[in-house]
Enzyme design. Structure first.
Site, short mmCIF file in Angstrom:
data_model
loop_
_atom_site.label_atom_id
_atom_site.label_comp_id
_atom_site.label_asym_id
_atom_site.label_seq_id
_atom_site.Cartn_x
_atom_site.Cartn_y
_atom_site.Cartn_z
CB ALA A 227 -0.94 -0.03 1.19
NE ARG A 228 0.72 5.71 -2.11
CZ ARG A 228 0.41 4.98 -3.17
NH1 ARG A 228 0.71 3.67 -3.17
NH2 ARG A 228 -0.17 5.52 -4.22
CG ASP A 252 6.16 -3.11 -4.02
OD1 ASP A 252 7.26 -3.34 -4.56
OD2 ASP A 252 5.21 -2.56 -4.60
CD GLU A 257 8.23 4.13 -1.96
OE1 GLU A 257 8.06 4.45 -3.16
OE2 GLU A 257 7.45 3.37 -1.34
CG HIS A 276 6.11 1.78 -4.78
ND1 HIS A 276 5.85 2.87 -3.98
CD2 HIS A 276 4.89 1.31 -5.14
CE1 HIS A 276 4.56 3.07 -3.87
NE2 HIS A 276 3.94 2.12 -4.57
CB SER A 278 3.78 -5.07 -6.00
OG SER A 278 3.04 -3.98 -5.52
#
Length: 315
Positions: A227-228, A252, A257, A276, A278
């Protein structure tokens, strides 16, 4: 009617638009190639900068509808944005299949000890006796049983898993053995072998996976975040992973980031980090354009739009 399209995809989209539609293109920095003062519709693209968004808003005072390709729109819904009172639709659903497949991959990687097996191969070691598990009869808790959560559940059910889910308005869902309200998932943590975070980032969900939640999880539980990153208290997670409070995590997405080089998450043996990615798939672009075109036809005909975002709720 005039619409604003990103330069990345404008040519592809224009071929599918009615002849009476006037297109103004905008680049990644917010530079427009024409007059957007009377534009009604804006279709942004991935990796939208806030400065670019605000430049478009300032250039298009008559804008009524904004479509974003992302499922998560926390980076878009700023106080300045809310003031414009635009209709906002998102790309919920276009990433669901690749993300669901990644979640299955994370669970299988953990259950089958694929990192350890790969390590043995690189070391030319033939070592048997690893504790390799099945997904059959394991319990999966999906926090956020929306479109992505439901795609995960349909695939996990094929492995014979027991599946719990949570959502703001609970209701029976296919492939779920139990669906609870948004505040009731904590009571299920003690039963879960795998916990997937699939909820949007909002003021209510920011930092909700904290030290208390991690203590409620089983020592053999595996956390997956697609998600985040800000939904997780990263310091608390690192502590839990280092102390063996949970078995491991597949992440992920992280708080900052790209993940800073000095982060302990890089080197923890029970962590699987992916950049990140997925939701990546060649078919995401195809689905994104198709969703916008369908919504654009609805907009022109005065029909209800798909994927309208509740900006106060954040999704």
């Amino acid at each position: 009617m005039k619409i604003i399209l990103p330069t990345d995809i404008a040519t592809e989209l224009e071929a599918h638009l009615p002849e009476d539609i006037v297109v103004v293109r905008v680049d990644s920095e917010g530079n427009l190639d024409g007059d957007a003062t009377d534009a009604e519709v804006y279709f942004s693209w991935f990796f939208l900068k806030l400065t670019t968004l605000h430049r478009v808003l300032e250039s298009a005072p008559q804008l009524r509808w904004h479509h974003a390709p992302n499922a998560g729109v926390n980076h878009i819904i700023t106080p300045k944005y809310i003031e414009r009172n635009l209709i906002l639709t998102n790309g919920a659903g276009v990433h669901a299949i690749p993300i669901a497949e990644f979640v299955i991959a994370y669970m299988l990687s953990h259950a089958k000890q694929l990192p350890r097996l790969h390590q043995q191969q690189t070391q030319h070691r033939w070592q048997k006796g690893l504790s390799i598990q099945e997904l059959l009869d394991k319990t999966l808790l999906i926090i956020g049983a929306g479109g992505i959560g439901q795609e995960i559940a349909s695939r996990a059910k094929a492995f014979g898993m027991r599946i719990f889910g949570s959502r703001r308005h609970p209701q029976p869902l296919s492939n779920f053995d139990k669906v609870v309200g948004a505040d009731e998932w904590k009571a299920l943590l003690g039963e879960a072998d795998y916990v997937v975070i699939g909820t949007p980032l909002t003021w209510d969900t920011k930092g909700m996976i904290d030290a208390e939640v991690l203590r409620l999880m089983r020592p053999n539980a595996y956390l997956i975040n697609i998600a985040r990153g800000a939904i997780v208290d990263e310091f608390a997670l690192i502590q839990a992973l280092q102390n063996g409070e949970i078995a491991g995590a597949a992440l992920d997405t992280v708080f900052a980031e790209p993940l800073p080089l000095e982060s302990p998450l890089w080197s923890l043996p029970n962590v699987f980090i992916t950049p990140h990615c997925s939701g990546n798939s060649p078919r995401v672009k195809e689905r994104s354009l198709a969703l916008f075109l369908d919504n654009f036809a609805r907009y022109r005909q005065g029909k209800p739009l798909r994927n309208i975002v509740d900006q106060r709720a954040g999704y």
